[in-house]
Write an enzyme that holds these catalytic residues in place. Structure first.
Site, mmCIF file in Angstrom:
data_model
loop_
_atom_site.group_PDB
_atom_site.id
_atom_site.type_symbol
_atom_site.label_atom_id
_atom_site.label_comp_id
_atom_site.label_asym_id
_atom_site.label_seq_id
_atom_site.Cartn_x
_atom_site.Cartn_y
_atom_site.Cartn_z
ATOM 1 N N GLY A 138 -3.070 5.859 26.788
ATOM 2 C CA GLY A 138 -3.808 6.997 26.224
ATOM 3 C C GLY A 138 -3.209 7.486 24.922
ATOM 4 O O GLY A 138 -2.938 6.728 23.994
ATOM 5 N N GLY A 139 -2.978 8.805 24.881
ATOM 6 C CA GLY A 139 -2.434 9.407 23.674
ATOM 7 C C GLY A 139 -1.077 8.832 23.299
ATOM 8 O O GLY A 139 -0.701 8.833 22.129
ATOM 9 N N GLY A 161 -11.015 -15.683 -5.624
ATOM 10 C CA GLY A 161 -10.823 -14.286 -5.221
ATOM 11 C C GLY A 161 -9.404 -14.037 -4.749
ATOM 12 O O GLY A 161 -8.823 -12.966 -4.993
ATOM 13 N N ALA A 162 -8.835 -15.031 -4.081
ATOM 14 C CA ALA A 162 -7.477 -14.850 -3.564
ATOM 15 C C ALA A 162 -6.477 -14.705 -4.709
ATOM 16 O O ALA A 162 -5.481 -13.991 -4.596
ATOM 17 C CB ALA A 162 -7.102 -16.022 -2.662
HETATM 18 C C1 HXC Z 1 0.629 12.905 35.228
HETATM 19 C C2 HXC Z 1 1.577 10.851 35.578
HETATM 20 C C3 HXC Z 1 0.778 10.292 34.553
HETATM 21 C C4 HXC Z 1 -0.130 11.138 33.873
HETATM 22 C C5 HXC Z 1 2.030 8.751 35.350
HETATM 23 N N1 HXC Z 1 2.319 9.862 36.043
HETATM 24 N N2 HXC Z 1 1.063 8.970 34.444
HETATM 25 N N3 HXC Z 1 1.503 12.148 35.898
HETATM 26 N N4 HXC Z 1 -0.164 12.440 34.245
HETATM 27 N N5 HXC Z 1 -0.894 10.707 32.875
HETATM 28 C C6 HXC Z 1 3.312 10.016 37.099
HETATM 29 C C7 HXC Z 1 2.903 9.294 38.396
HETATM 30 O O1 HXC Z 1 2.068 10.125 39.163
HETATM 31 C C8 HXC Z 1 4.271 9.077 39.032
HETATM 32 O O2 HXC Z 1 4.693 10.293 39.598
HETATM 33 C C9 HXC Z 1 5.168 8.807 37.851
HETATM 34 O O3 HXC Z 1 4.498 9.359 36.717
HETATM 35 C C10 HXC Z 1 5.371 7.332 37.591
HETATM 36 O O4 HXC Z 1 4.098 6.698 37.555
HETATM 37 P P1 HXC Z 1 3.794 5.342 38.335
HETATM 38 O O5 HXC Z 1 2.333 5.144 38.310
HETATM 39 O O6 HXC Z 1 4.487 5.377 39.651
HETATM 40 O O7 HXC Z 1 4.548 4.289 37.395
HETATM 41 P P2 HXC Z 1 4.103 2.816 37.004
HETATM 42 O O8 HXC Z 1 3.672 2.058 38.212
HETATM 43 O O9 HXC Z 1 5.221 2.270 36.193
HETATM 44 O O10 HXC Z 1 2.792 2.966 36.097
HETATM 45 C C11 HXC Z 1 2.858 3.643 34.858
HETATM 46 C C12 HXC Z 1 1.442 3.834 34.251
HETATM 47 C C13 HXC Z 1 0.526 4.502 35.309
HETATM 48 C C14 HXC Z 1 0.875 2.456 33.878
HETATM 49 C C15 HXC Z 1 1.611 4.657 32.984
HETATM 50 O O11 HXC Z 1 1.211 5.648 35.832
HETATM 51 C C16 HXC Z 1 -0.772 4.941 34.737
HETATM 52 O O12 HXC Z 1 -1.675 4.140 34.583
HETATM 53 N N6 HXC Z 1 -0.895 6.259 34.445
HETATM 54 C C17 HXC Z 1 -2.132 6.802 33.909
HETATM 55 C C18 HXC Z 1 -2.370 6.298 32.551
HETATM 56 C C19 HXC Z 1 -3.563 6.868 31.838
HETATM 57 O O13 HXC Z 1 -4.694 6.468 32.095
HETATM 58 N N7 HXC Z 1 -3.326 7.806 30.952
HETATM 59 C C20 HXC Z 1 -4.340 8.250 30.058
HETATM 60 C C21 HXC Z 1 -4.367 9.696 30.063
HETATM 61 S S1 HXC Z 1 -5.657 10.199 28.939
HETATM 62 P P3 HXC Z 1 5.639 10.358 40.889
HETATM 63 O O14 HXC Z 1 5.745 11.811 41.180
HETATM 64 O O15 HXC Z 1 4.936 9.576 41.935
HETATM 65 O O16 HXC Z 1 6.921 9.725 40.481
HETATM 66 C C22 HXC Z 1 -4.930 10.426 27.445
HETATM 67 C C23 HXC Z 1 -5.907 10.909 26.417
HETATM 68 C C24 HXC Z 1 -5.276 11.109 25.059
HETATM 69 O O17 HXC Z 1 -3.792 10.231 27.254
HETATM 70 C C25 HXC Z 1 -6.298 11.055 23.961
HETATM 71 C C26 HXC Z 1 -6.134 9.849 23.071
HETATM 72 C C27 HXC Z 1 -7.069 9.769 21.911
#
Ligand code: HXC
Length: 509
Positions: free
Chosen positions: A172-173, A407-408
């Site tokens: 994401g971000g 052109g290159a």
């Molecule tokens: C809150 C989060 C989190 C999130 C991870 N965690 N991502 N908590 N918000 N976005 C927490 C998990 O719940 C977990 O907590 C701990 O972090 C570790 O995560 P795991 O999943 O156990 O680790 P891993 O297996 O290594 O996987 C990592 C990951 C996965 C690939 C990053 O967590 C994931 O896919 N997260 C979501 C990613 C996502 O879709 N983010 C996009 C957000 S939208 P505990 O308590 O169990 O340890 C965004 C929009 C921005 O960012 C705008 C852009 C233009």
């Protein structure tokens, strides 16, 4: 114990607890994945004892999903200032042990604080990213936080250097901010960049893909070009950041530090007089030419595994930091295509923004043609490089080694794009196209096409037309290339050139 001593003890205890982030168990899990913690990374990055932390006691303000009961000082990011080789930098390192390094509003405020300070004093910002993106529990507050960071990335662009290291699964971000910065480094096997992870991809599109194949270091360093470096380890990534900084200034108002060398400025290399093969279709290795002309043969290549038909990177010449752009005849004959144009354009613009002179070594047969390139907008992408060279006002020294067609030829820092000093080797062919193609177009039906081809070759396949018309400054002996470039750069030290006043340009994106 006095009340003051008790308070000091409490401070020490609280600081020690904050340093543990999400706790020993999560730190062990981080180590178990072959990753360092945020603080361990900063210790490797910064000069010993130079780190001053800010906002170590900041806590999030979220009250959703029971978050009000989970407060960890620092809130998942370590921020502050320090020095690298004695030069000031601002840093943030996300702590995956705290909510997966996900971004809360308060985390964004901490990051923005160091970004603002960096802009105020004119120093680089280095982000060590290890984050699951927007903290889901915070909803719109987390998105607003990203908006604040992105806006600062944009306003800082071209003012202070911004470097992003990806040191874990970033989504994401957490990948869009690095995409707005100047250089992105990844670590093979432990870092990933994607909009969202494989789980969400499967539920949305049905596609099954591993983290590695979706956004691993090799994918981004060789296929997408999102990453400029793919390091073998976190240590290597950190060492690369330090090396990178040694070539670039603190901000857009300064020049890069000079690096004294014992490599003689007037060192000749006779091997260059023999490097061009007799057969124009035979390749040679441009790395040999770069290694021969730069100080001590040292070259820091950017985007090494992406669009290998063009080479870009930093070196020193006579102690000055320079950006080198060179066609690579050993890959796809050095042709310009979509990716090569994008890669080189971005590099040229970075060098121009940060006062780093450009040295261009040309051996290019033209642009790659065909439907694949046309459908991918080779016109627009090729125009990016054209635009980048044409707008650049830093000193531009160009040497044409062999082919420079059509052109290159124009794109690769020709005289009319405000090239300052343009040289050619005697082996240069500066023409609209090669003899083969020209003879086919002009004399396809001629009784004696070979004779016509020879005629064309004699007339155009050399540097003399360009030299006679003043389109190049001189035809030089290859073995003198190092000296000639360094002398040209010395002359151009005080170069002053402007572009017309405008709100901003409209680079063909
Ligand atoms: C809150 C989060 C989190 C999130 C991870 N965690 N991502 N908590 N918000 N976005 C927490 C998990 O719940 C977990 O907590 C701990 O972090 C570790 O995560 P795991 O999943 O156990 O680790 P891993 O297996 O290594 O996987 C990592 C990951 C996965 C690939 C990053 O967590 C994931 O896919 N997260 C979501 C990613 C996502 O879709 N983010 C996009 C957000 S939208 P505990 O308590 O169990 O340890 C965004 C929009 C921005 O960012 C705008 C852009 C233009």
């Amino acid at each position: 114990m006095s009340i003051q001593s008790e308070k000091i003890e409490k401070l020490v205890e609280r600081r020690a607890a904050a340093a543990l982030g999400g706790g020993q168990k999560r730190i062990d899990a981080q180590h178990g994945k072959g990753k360092l913690t945020a603080r361990e990374r900063l210790a490797l990055l910064l000069d010993e004892g130079s780190f001053e932390e800010f906002d170590a006691f900041v806590q999030h303000r979220c009250t959703n999903f029971g978050m009000e009961a989970q407060h960890i000082d620092g809130d998942g990011v370590v921020t502050g200032q320090g020095t690298i080789d004695g030069r000031l930098v601002f840093v943030f390192a996300q702590d995956f042990t705290v909510n997966g390094g996900s971004l809360s509003k308060t985390m964004s405020e901490k990051i923005c604080k160091v970004m603002d300070l960096a802009m105020k004093v004119g120093a680089p910002v280095i982000g060590l990213n290890d984050s699951g993106g927007a903290r889901i529990q915070e909803g719109i507050d987390a998105l607003a936080g990203y908006g604040e960071i992105f806006e600062r990335n944009i306003l800082s662009s071209g003012v202070v250097p911004q470097i992003s290291a990806i040191m874990g699964p970033c989504a994401g971000g957490a990948v869009y901010s690095p995409a707005l910065t100047d250089f992105t480094l990844m670590v093979k096997g432990t870092s990933y960049m994607f909009l969202t992870g494989p789980g969400v991809v499967k539920s949305v599109t049905g596609e099954e893909v591993s983290q590695e194949d979706l956004g691993g270091a090799s994918v981004h360093a060789s296929k997408s070009g999102v990453a400029h470096f793919a390091a073998e380890s976190e240590q290597e990534a950190i060492d690369t950041i330090k090396k990178l900084l040694s070539f670039i200034p603190q901000n857009n108002l300064e020049t890069a530090p000079e690096r004294p060398t014992h490599d003689p400025v007037n060192r000749r290399d006779d091997a260059l007089n023999e490097i061009i093969p007799d057969n124009p279709n035979k390749a040679y290795d441009m790395y040999k030419v770069i290694g021969s002309v730069v100080d001590d043969g040292e070259f820091l290549e950017i985007h090494k595994d992406f669009a290998k038909n063009i080479i870009v990177g930093f070196a020193h010449m006579g102690g000055r930091s320079v950006g080198v752009v060179a066609n690579q005849p050993a890959v796809l004959a050095g042709v310009l295509d979509i990716n090569a144009s994008r890669k080189a354009a971005r590099f040229v613009r970075f060098c121009d923004a940060f006062n780093i002179p450009l040295v261009t070594l040309v051996d290019v047969p033209g642009f790659l043609c065909g439907t694949q390139q046309e459908y991918g907008a080779v016109i627009t992408n090729g125009a990016k490089l054209l635009y980048a060279y044409g707008e650049a006002t830093v000193p531009k020294v160009t040497v044409t080694l062999r082919k420079s067609y059509g052109g290159a030829h124009i794109v690769m820092s020709c005289k009319q794009l405000r090239g300052d000093i343009n040289y050619a080797w005697p082996s240069a062919n500066i023409a609209v196209m090669g003899a083969e193609g020209a003879a086919g177009v002009l004399y396809g039906k001629d009784a004696d096409p070979e004779a016509r081809k020879a005629e064309y070759e004699k007339l155009f396949c050399n540097p003399w037309q360009a030299a006679q018309k003043g389109y190049i400054e001189d035809v030089i002996e290859p073995r003198n290339t190092r000296f000639r470039i360094i002398r040209a750069l010395a002359v151009l030290d005080g170069k002053r050139q402007e572009i017309p006043a405008k709100k901003h340009d409209n680079l063909p994106l």
